[in-house]
Motif scaffolding. Structure first.
Motif, short mmCIF file in Angstrom:
data_model
loop_
_atom_site.label_atom_id
_atom_site.label_comp_id
_atom_site.label_asym_id
_atom_site.label_seq_id
_atom_site.Cartn_x
_atom_site.Cartn_y
_atom_site.Cartn_z
N HIS A 1 -42.87 -16.96 -28.50
CA HIS A 1 -43.29 -18.21 -27.87
C HIS A 1 -42.72 -18.30 -26.46
O HIS A 1 -41.69 -17.70 -26.15
N LEU A 2 -43.41 -19.07 -25.63
CA LEU A 2 -42.87 -19.43 -24.33
C LEU A 2 -43.11 -20.92 -24.15
O LEU A 2 -43.90 -21.54 -24.87
N ILE A 3 -42.43 -21.50 -23.18
CA ILE A 3 -42.55 -22.93 -22.92
C ILE A 3 -43.34 -23.13 -21.63
O ILE A 3 -42.95 -22.64 -20.56
N ALA A 4 -44.47 -23.84 -21.71
CA ALA A 4 -45.29 -24.12 -20.55
C ALA A 4 -44.59 -25.15 -19.65
O ALA A 4 -43.58 -25.74 -20.04
N ALA A 5 -45.15 -25.37 -18.48
CA ALA A 5 -44.52 -26.24 -17.49
C ALA A 5 -44.31 -27.67 -18.02
O ALA A 5 -43.35 -28.34 -17.64
N ASP A 6 -45.21 -28.12 -18.89
CA ASP A 6 -45.08 -29.48 -19.42
C ASP A 6 -44.28 -29.55 -20.70
O ASP A 6 -44.23 -30.59 -21.36
N GLY A 7 -43.66 -28.43 -21.09
CA GLY A 7 -42.82 -28.41 -22.28
C GLY A 7 -43.53 -27.98 -23.56
O GLY A 7 -42.89 -27.88 -24.61
N THR A 8 -44.83 -27.71 -23.48
CA THR A 8 -45.58 -27.28 -24.66
C THR A 8 -45.23 -25.84 -25.02
O THR A 8 -45.21 -24.97 -24.16
N ARG A 9 -44.94 -25.60 -26.28
CA ARG A 9 -44.61 -24.26 -26.75
C ARG A 9 -45.90 -23.51 -27.05
O ARG A 9 -46.75 -24.00 -27.80
N LEU A 10 -46.06 -22.32 -26.46
CA LEU A 10 -47.27 -21.52 -26.61
C LEU A 10 -46.96 -20.22 -27.35
O LEU A 10 -46.01 -19.51 -27.00
N TRP A 11 -47.78 -19.92 -28.34
CA TRP A 11 -47.62 -18.69 -29.15
C TRP A 11 -48.35 -17.54 -28.48
O TRP A 11 -49.43 -17.71 -27.92
N TYR A 12 -47.78 -16.34 -28.57
CA TYR A 12 -48.47 -15.13 -28.12
C TYR A 12 -47.93 -13.93 -28.88
O TYR A 12 -46.83 -13.96 -29.45
N ASP A 13 -48.70 -12.84 -28.88
CA ASP A 13 -48.16 -11.55 -29.30
C ASP A 13 -48.79 -10.46 -28.46
O ASP A 13 -49.80 -10.67 -27.77
N VAL A 14 -48.17 -9.29 -28.48
CA VAL A 14 -48.60 -8.16 -27.65
C VAL A 14 -48.53 -6.90 -28.50
O VAL A 14 -47.53 -6.63 -29.16
N HIS A 15 -49.62 -6.11 -28.46
CA HIS A 15 -49.66 -4.84 -29.19
C HIS A 15 -50.42 -3.81 -28.37
O HIS A 15 -51.36 -4.14 -27.65
N GLY A 16 -50.00 -2.55 -28.50
CA GLY A 16 -50.72 -1.46 -27.87
C GLY A 16 -50.22 -1.10 -26.49
O GLY A 16 -49.31 -1.74 -25.94
N GLU A 17 -50.83 -0.07 -25.93
CA GLU A 17 -50.49 0.41 -24.59
C GLU A 17 -51.77 0.60 -23.79
O GLU A 17 -52.85 0.79 -24.34
N GLY A 18 -51.62 0.58 -22.46
CA GLY A 18 -52.77 0.75 -21.58
C GLY A 18 -52.99 -0.46 -20.72
O GLY A 18 -52.11 -1.32 -20.58
N ASP A 19 -54.17 -0.55 -20.10
CA ASP A 19 -54.48 -1.72 -19.28
C ASP A 19 -54.35 -2.98 -20.12
O ASP A 19 -54.85 -3.05 -21.25
N PRO A 20 -53.69 -4.02 -19.60
CA PRO A 20 -53.59 -5.28 -20.35
C PRO A 20 -54.97 -5.90 -20.58
O PRO A 20 -55.84 -5.89 -19.70
N LEU A 21 -55.15 -6.44 -21.78
CA LEU A 21 -56.38 -7.12 -22.16
C LEU A 21 -56.00 -8.42 -22.85
O LEU A 21 -55.38 -8.42 -23.91
N LEU A 22 -56.38 -9.53 -22.23
CA LEU A 22 -56.05 -10.87 -22.73
C LEU A 22 -57.25 -11.41 -23.51
O LEU A 22 -58.37 -11.41 -23.00
N LEU A 23 -57.01 -11.85 -24.74
CA LEU A 23 -58.07 -12.36 -25.61
C LEU A 23 -58.02 -13.89 -25.67
O LEU A 23 -56.95 -14.48 -25.87
N PHE A 24 -59.19 -14.51 -25.52
CA PHE A 24 -59.31 -15.97 -25.60
C PHE A 24 -60.12 -16.35 -26.84
O PHE A 24 -61.27 -15.92 -27.00
N ASN A 25 -59.55 -17.20 -27.67
CA ASN A 25 -60.15 -17.59 -28.94
C ASN A 25 -61.29 -18.59 -28.75
O ASN A 25 -61.40 -19.26 -27.71
N GLY A 26 -62.09 -18.75 -29.80
CA GLY A 26 -63.13 -19.76 -29.82
C GLY A 26 -62.55 -21.15 -30.03
O GLY A 26 -61.35 -21.33 -30.28
N GLN A 27 -63.41 -22.13 -29.95
CA GLN A 27 -63.01 -23.53 -30.03
C GLN A 27 -62.26 -23.84 -31.32
O GLN A 27 -62.77 -23.62 -32.43
N ALA A 28 -61.02 -24.35 -31.17
CA ALA A 28 -60.18 -24.78 -32.28
C ALA A 28 -59.81 -23.65 -33.23
O ALA A 28 -59.35 -23.89 -34.35
N LEU A 29 -60.00 -22.39 -32.80
CA LEU A 29 -59.63 -21.24 -33.62
C LEU A 29 -58.33 -20.63 -33.10
O LEU A 29 -58.00 -20.77 -31.93
N ASP A 30 -57.62 -19.93 -33.97
CA ASP A 30 -56.39 -19.29 -33.54
C ASP A 30 -56.59 -17.78 -33.43
O ASP A 30 -57.69 -17.26 -33.61
#
Length: 273
Positions: free
Chosen positions: A3-32
């Motif tokens: 987790h990290l803390i956003a500027a407004d204090g909201t805690r945000l979940w993330y994970d990282v797996h693999g090697e190579g060019d970074p690829l950021l995934l964005f979920n669908g509406q209200a999905l995790d």
């Protein structure tokens, strides 16, 4: 996962797996992040894949006092990249996540490599509207009554019957108020004027039989974003990325390979080096 803390204090979940060019995934509406199960494994073979939960979903906090916006979600994503020291990344956004990806491409173009927009739309008055029945199903997706309605919008009946675990992963599980805030953020988006300014190489992927986000929206995106490529998947509905696996994933990986970050600067430079 972390987790990290956003500027407004909201805690945000993330994970990282693999090697190579970074690829950021964005979920669908209200999905995790679990919505990427079954797809994530293929992407990780070639990329350093970053999943994150938008506020209001999954392992992230769900502040309920103020409206959400897609720009807020995009800024949260930038906070994740900053925390990881990633200067530029490819982005794959699905459904509402595709709208967040469009927003990020306009907000911080220097942070993007290539862009993949899956099952998404431009928003606003020019968006091809979904049938009213699909809107009602989406608004009820987090309730017992709505759960039986969402599966057929994502997948063909035979495939859904054989993959109940996948169907369960595309059902919202967060607080109902947060689900409504996500719905408001997505339906309030209008990216029409942003699209011509997107400079990132873009692949638009869409199921031809999608009722939740009609395929005409993919055509609009591909026409409006400079030099965008359009890939439609015959017989597929909103959840093409699962039902069409591994073919759609192969197509996405092939596209990203053609736009390697290494050819346009360091793939994962440290922001404060």
């Amino acid at each position: 996962m972390s987790h990290l803390i956003a500027a407004d204090g909201t805690r945000l979940w993330y994970d990282v797996h693999g090697e190579g060019d970074p690829l950021l995934l964005f979920n669908g509406q209200a999905l995790d992040h679990e919505m990427w199960d079954g797809v994530h494994t293929g992407l990780v073979r070639r990329h350093r894949v970053v999943r994150t939960d938008f506020r209001g979903t999954g392992g992230s906090d769900a502040p309920l006092g103020e409206p959400y916006s897609l720009e807020l979600f995009a800024r949260d994503a930038l906070a994740v990249l900053d925390h990881l020291g990633i200067g530029r990344a490819h982005v794959y956004g699905f459904s509402m996540g595709g709208k967040v990806a469009q927003t990020l491409a306009a907000l911080a173009p220097e942070r993007l490599g290539a862009l993949v927009l899956g099952s998404t739309a431009p928003g606003g008055d020019r968006e091809v509207e979904r049938p009213r029945s699909a809107t009602l199903a989406l608004r009820q997706a987090g309730t017992a009554a709505g759960r039986d309605l969402i599966g057929p919008l994502f997948y063909t009946p035979a495939w859904a019957a054989e993959h109940p675990d996948t169907v369960a992963r595309v059902l919202p599980r967060g607080p109902l108020r947060a689900q409504r805030l996500h719905f408001g953020a997505s339906t309030g988006y209008d990216g029409w004027d942003l699209l011509p300014g997107i400079a990132a190489p873009t692949l638009v992927v869409h199921g031809e039989d999608d009722e939740l986000t009609p395929v005409g929206n993919a055509v609009l995106l591909a026409e409006r974003i400079p030099d965008a490529r359009l890939l439609t998947r015959p017989g597929m509905r909103h959840g093409y990325l699962h039902e069409d696996e591994p073919d759609s994933t192969r197509a996405v990986l092939s596209f990203l390979e053609q736009h390697s970050l290494a050819e346009h600067g360091p793939a994962s430079r440290r922001l404060h080096a």
